[in-house]
Write an enzyme that holds these catalytic residues in place. Structure first.
Site, PDB file in Angstrom:
ATOM      1  CE  LYS A  58      -4.237  -2.106   1.188  1.00 31.14           C
ATOM      2  NZ  LYS A  58      -3.753  -3.484   1.142  1.00 31.14           N
TER       3      LYS A  58
HETATM    4  C1  PLP Z   1      -4.305  -4.535   0.416  1.00 31.20           C
HETATM    5  C2  PLP Z   1      -3.503  -5.768   0.295  1.00 31.20           C
HETATM    6  C3  PLP Z   1      -3.799  -6.760  -0.674  1.00 31.20           C
HETATM    7  C4  PLP Z   1      -4.987  -6.653  -1.615  1.00 31.20           C
HETATM    8  O1  PLP Z   1      -4.807  -5.673  -2.614  1.00 31.20           O
HETATM    9  P1  PLP Z   1      -6.050  -5.111  -3.442  1.00 31.20           P
HETATM   10  O2  PLP Z   1      -5.536  -4.001  -4.244  1.00 31.20           O
HETATM   11  O3  PLP Z   1      -7.040  -4.652  -2.390  1.00 31.20           O
HETATM   12  O4  PLP Z   1      -6.602  -6.236  -4.241  1.00 31.20           O
HETATM   13  C5  PLP Z   1      -2.985  -7.868  -0.754  1.00 31.20           C
HETATM   14  N1  PLP Z   1      -1.943  -8.041   0.099  1.00 31.20           N
HETATM   15  C6  PLP Z   1      -1.635  -7.128   1.040  1.00 31.20           C
HETATM   16  C7  PLP Z   1      -0.492  -7.391   1.954  1.00 31.20           C
HETATM   17  C8  PLP Z   1      -2.383  -5.955   1.174  1.00 31.20           C
HETATM   18  O5  PLP Z   1      -2.064  -5.060   2.125  1.00 31.20           O
END
Ligand code: PLP
Length: 499
Positions: free
Chosen positions: A113
């Site tokens: 993120k």
């Molecule tokens: C948010 C997140 C995801 C999922 O990603 P999306 O864009 O919501 O599909 C997968 N793995 C981790 C570690 C995350 O923080």
């Protein structure tokens, strides 16, 4: 380049406006009006650029109301060595002759993120100036863990903004709680809510929907906004690393120019993998996008059958950031695949709201299957994959990335397609160290240990270093201790902003 809503009922706006608003006034998501296409010479050129240069090159096609000076300022502030532990920002590690891992977790909070939430605040402050916004922007976040810390770190000390994060008092791990409670910055507020994630999320939604409260805040010079993954400003920076991974693999000779490859992506809200779809449409040679789900496999069912059905139990898994039953960004994909039928999208989304399910038409389903393939892995398979990958390749996967690695195995078995494949790795193994340590050290290695001693044990055993952002977390001063009842969220926002 202008942006329009997936529901077809909002005026087209420049990117600065789309980023400031987050969600379109008709409830839809903003998408670019025009298709961006990169040429083969463009792709070739990317191979000799750094990550920040690649980012600036891609972003300028979408944020056409930003000057190149502004875009450079944004990428240089976001993808800076003070923030990212690896100078390559999103390095690619080759595992074997047909598989590589794209590490998206070298940012300050150790999860992917950061790739978007470090740069979104940079876009936003410039968008505020461009749109003549006089108010201070207040970012409200309800988090089940990863997003809260990544948003706090991205928005800390950003002028013209305040950020307030609500997390469930007992719903996050000790590492996640301390990551948030120790956050420094003159504009950050962190509040624990007595309740679960849904309580925090519903409370925040109520505040967003309260027009009288919005008017009151406006009179005092505040404007509420959100940093969640429906904001175009979070999606567009994610397109960059698909191109970057390809350029790196081409540069090192792992793949040939123009060779079609697959990406497998651990998926929750469908933001990450959707960025891959946009990259493919822009001309990146991608064969299939493999959508990897955990036991909350609503997306797998959708991609296999064409019916999206959220009427099922919500399961808590070892990959909590993918525990999601409504994948908001799927709306953007459907909009694109239907040839931009806003009315059709509105009606499916209305059905999802009232009945909890909808089915797409044959033509749209065929398009879904052309670009995507999906399967899922449960917790047992996840731990198995972590253990296996460590033993066979001395590579450490976190639980989310392990879901993707297992789904890739299933894909290859099911289809015989052995195209070169990149696994998108979304978190450092140390971020979910309880599960990872259990897989690698065994049950007896973890019983009776707390999360912090396990960090050290895992590092000692694997010789992988503990990331800076997680080191010494238990020794940092706790700066945020407020705990509130779940029905007090609006009162707290009011207290914080109006005193
Ligand atoms: C948010 C997140 C995801 C999922 O990603 P999306 O864009 O919501 O599909 C997968 N793995 C981790 C570690 C995350 O923080």
């Amino acid at each position: 380049m202008l942006y329009i809503s997936t529901r077809g009922n909002s005026p087209a706006v420049p990117s600065a406006e789309a980023i400031k608003q987050g969600i379109a006034p008709d409830g839809g998501l903003y998408v670019p009006t025009d298709q961006v296409t990169l040429s083969n010479p463009d792709l070739e050129k990317l191979t000799s650029l750094s990550y920040t240069e690649r980012a600036a090159f891609i972003l300028q096609h979408f944020l056409t109301d930003f000057t190149s000076v502004e875009i450079n300022q944004c990428v240089n502030a976001a993808y800076h060595q003070n923030k990212f532990a690896n100078p390559e920002i999103a390095p690619v590690k080759v595992l074997n002759s047909d598989t590589a891992v794209l590490e998206l977790w070298h940012g300050p909070t150790c999860a992917f993120k950061d790739m978007a939430l470090q740069i979104l605040p940079q876009f936003l402050v410039r968008a505020l100036t461009k749109t003549g916004e006089a108010a201070e922007v207040v970012i409200l976040v309800a988090t089940s863990g990863d997003t809260g810390k990544a948003a706090l770190d991205g928005f800390a000390n950003i002028p013209g903004t305040q950020i307030i994060v609500f997390y469930p008092e007992r719903g996050v791990s000790e590492v996640q709680r301390l990551q948030m409670a120790t956050q420094e910055g003159n504009n950050v507020h962190v509040v624990a809510v007595q309740g679960n994630f849904d309580d925090a999320q519903s409370g925040v939604k109520v505040v967003f929907g309260d027009h009288d409260f919005a008017t009151l805040l406006e009179q005092q010079g505040f404007r509420l906004s959100s940093a969640n993954s429906i904001n175009w400003g979070r999606l567009v920076p994610q397109i960059v690393y698909y191109f970057s991974a390809y350029a790196d693999l081409q540069k090192t000779g792992s793949i040939k120019a123009g060779e079609k490859i697959n990406f497998v992506v651990p998926t929750g809200n469908f933001g990450n993998i959707l960025a891959g779809f946009y990259a493919k449409r822009m001309g990146l040679p991608i064969n299939k996008l493999l959508c990897a789900a955990n036991a909350n496999n609503v997306l797998t069912d959708f991609i296999q059958t064409g019916t999206y059905n959220r009427n099922r139990d919500f399961l808590k898994t070892l990959s909590p950031s993918m525990d999601i039953l409504i994948s908001s960004n799927l709306e953007r994909l459907l909009y694109e695949l239907t040839g931009r039928q806003g009315e059709q999208i509105s009606s499916w989304m209305a059905q999802l709201k009232t009945e909890g399910s909808y089915s797409v038409d044959e033509a749209t389903f065929a398009q879904v299957q052309e670009h995507f393939w999906s399967d899922f892995a449960d917790d047992t398979a996840t731990l198995d994959t972590i253990q296996q990958t460590w033993q066979q390749q001395q590579y450490l996967l976190d639980t989310h990335t392990a879901v993707a690695a297992r789904v890739l195995q299933k894909y290859r078995q099911a289809t015989g397609d052995n195209s070169y494949t990149v696994i998108a790795s979304t978190a450092s193994p140390f971020k979910f160290n309880g599960s990872v340590a259990k897989a690698v050290l065994g049950e007896q290695g973890v019983t009776g240990k707390n999360e912090f001693s396990l960090l050290q044990d895992l590092s000692d055993h694997t010789h992988w270093p503990i990331p800076q952002g997680l080191r010494d977390l238990d020794k940092k001063p706790v700066l945020h201790q407020q705990v509130i009842e779940k029905n007090k969220i609006k009162d707290v926002v009011k207290d914080i902003l109006l005193g």
